[in-house]
Design an enzyme around this catalytic site. Structure first.
Site, mmCIF file in Angstrom:
data_model
loop_
_atom_site.group_PDB
_atom_site.id
_atom_site.type_symbol
_atom_site.label_atom_id
_atom_site.label_comp_id
_atom_site.label_asym_id
_atom_site.label_seq_id
_atom_site.Cartn_x
_atom_site.Cartn_y
_atom_site.Cartn_z
ATOM 1 N N TYR A 109 68.835 -3.147 90.962
ATOM 2 C CA TYR A 109 69.906 -2.275 91.448
ATOM 3 C C TYR A 109 69.320 -1.234 92.396
ATOM 4 O O TYR A 109 68.292 -0.619 92.103
ATOM 5 C CB TYR A 109 70.575 -1.557 90.266
ATOM 6 C CG TYR A 109 71.651 -0.585 90.700
ATOM 7 C CD1 TYR A 109 72.976 -0.990 90.772
ATOM 8 C CD2 TYR A 109 71.339 0.724 91.059
ATOM 9 C CE1 TYR A 109 73.977 -0.116 91.199
ATOM 10 C CE2 TYR A 109 72.332 1.601 91.485
ATOM 11 C CZ TYR A 109 73.639 1.172 91.543
ATOM 12 O OH TYR A 109 74.618 2.039 91.973
ATOM 13 N N GLU A 197 75.711 0.619 98.181
ATOM 14 C CA GLU A 197 75.240 0.074 96.911
ATOM 15 C C GLU A 197 74.883 -1.405 97.048
ATOM 16 O O GLU A 197 75.662 -2.189 97.577
ATOM 17 C CB GLU A 197 76.325 0.227 95.839
ATOM 18 C CG GLU A 197 75.856 -0.194 94.458
ATOM 19 C CD GLU A 197 76.987 -0.161 93.430
ATOM 20 O OE1 GLU A 197 77.972 -0.897 93.607
ATOM 21 O OE2 GLU A 197 76.876 0.606 92.468
#
Ligand code: ADP
Ligand code: MG
Length: 389
Positions: A109, A197
């Site tokens: 992530y 993101e």
């Protein structure tokens, strides 16, 4: 403003952030043909909506043949996808992204967001990426690293290495992650993003890093400076009423309550919503008609509020500083003429030409309640909404 994954990936490409090979499709046969032209062993079909959480609800499908790619595309197009990040109605699927699949060794992530507390951009990184990052943040926050970038110094090499270690990357991958972080940082600043993101950022079996998913949000107040970003806007993914409001320069946000609010000035609108809540009611919307408003805008604002079937009463709270109270009163009367108003309207006017405004609204026989005190106006509108409900 949000954009689709396929658009975010186009931007990634410009900033040298590696992405899977793929292409957007709006027809099943086209999707199948894209798979064939991409080649490879298998493909993924991804519904393009302005929300994540697609993988868990059938919005991301793995296909072994180009026929399957076309089949999944056919099944997705024209439906609405409801994910953990949408409301119960979901978002319409008008296109899909067809990509090659990649052998995934690990899902990581990486995101870049504005941290309002420190007034800096921060990278958020975790080796526990993938579809359950929200659970990681909740249950094991120690697995998440944040790195804050000083705006004058910019992104530093040691900060990239810190992220590389946290993600458990090997020496040869340090250069790759630094390039990805630099690309994200440059893109963020150049396009006035508010969030970028990548979840998951994958490590392939071969050790390459790839942005398998891409999400970018932009600062609404800066998007007018970026025609290329504005051109990516997909109104079908947004609230109808909010789209309509934008056309008339009204600042409108749909909420869950039953008391419509029409206010001038964002601060006064917030205060009005607080007051409605304090008096036991729930606002149906936030609406700022702006400082220098006119009859037409007030009229449109009124129509917008009343198009929400949940609205049981309306509270108009106007301070006539730039705008004059009699103009507001005329707008309200015009709106009531144009739209069938079946709900009571409480009006609190104050400021320039207030007497003229109040005179226009008195004795109309139209269900308009004049209030001179804000607290009283809020009490009145809550009581009226309850009486109707
Ligand atoms: P969402 O976040 O909306 O669920 P993602 O793009 O993150 O959608 O996809 C969900 C999951 O699907 C990923 O975590 C990954 O495991 C898998 N996936 C997505 N794209 C690919 C791809 N090109 N190759 C292999 N697997 C993929
Ligand atoms: Mg994702």
């Amino acid at each position: 403003m949000n954009i689709h994954e396929y658009q975010a990936k186009q931007l990634f490409q410009h900033y040298h952030i590696p992405i899977p090979e793929g292409k957007q499709a709006t027809m099943p046969e086209q999707a199948g043909a894209i798979a064939q032209s991409l080649g490879g062993e298998g493909w993924v079909v991804k519904a393009q909506v302005h929300a994540g959480g697609r993988g868990k609800v059938g919005g991301v499908k793995l296909a072994k043949t180009s026929g399957e790619v076309a089949g999944f595309t056919r099944a997705m197009l024209g439906t609405r996808l409801v994910t953990a990040q949408t409301d119960a109605v979901g978002l319409p699927v008008h296109s899909v992204l067809v990509e090659k699949t990649y052998p995934i060794k690990r899902e990581l992530y990486l995101s870049l967001v504005l941290d309002r507390g420190t007034e800096r951009l921060i990278f958020i990184a975790s080796a526990a990426g993938g579809m359950d990052i929200e659970a990681v943040a909740h249950d094991a926050p120690e697995k998440i690293l944040t790195v804050s970038v000083h705006p004058a110094a910019g992104l530093q090499g040691y900060q990239c290495r810190k992220v590389a270690y946290a993600l458990g990357l090997s020496g040869t991958q340090h250069k790759a992650i630094a390039a990805i972080m630099q690309g994200m940082y440059s893109l963020f600043l150049a396009k006035d993003a508010s969030q970028i993101e990548i979840n998951p950022l994958i490590e392939t079996d071969g050790g390459d890093l790839l942005a398998l998913d891409a999400k970018i949000n932009f600062d609404d107040n800066a998007v007018a400076l970026h025609p290329d970003i504005l051109a990516m806007k997909d109104s079908a993914q947004e609230d109808d009423k909010e789209n309509e409001a934008q056309q008339f320069g009204l600042n409108y946000i749909t909420l869950d309550g039953n008391i419509g609010c029409m206010v001038n000035g964002a601060g006064l609108a917030m205060a009005t919503m607080d007051l409605v809540k304090l008096k036991g009611g729930l606002p149906a919307n936030f609406l700022d008609v702006g400082g220098g408003t006119n009859v037409e805008k007030v009229c449109e604002a009124f129509k917008l509020i009343l198009s929400d079937g949940n609205v049981k009463a309306v509270l108009v709270n106007i301070f006539g500083g730039i705008v004059k109270c009699d103009v507001i009163a005329l707008g309200i009367l015009e709106a009531i003429k144009q739209v069938h108003v079946a709900v009571p309207v409480v009006v609190r006017l104050e400021g320039t030409n207030v007497e003229e405004g109040r005179a226009l609204l008195s004795d109309t026989g139209l269900g308009i309640y004049a209030a001179d005190d804000l607290a009283h106006a809020a009490e009145q509108v809550v009581a009226l909404a309850e009486a109707v409900a």
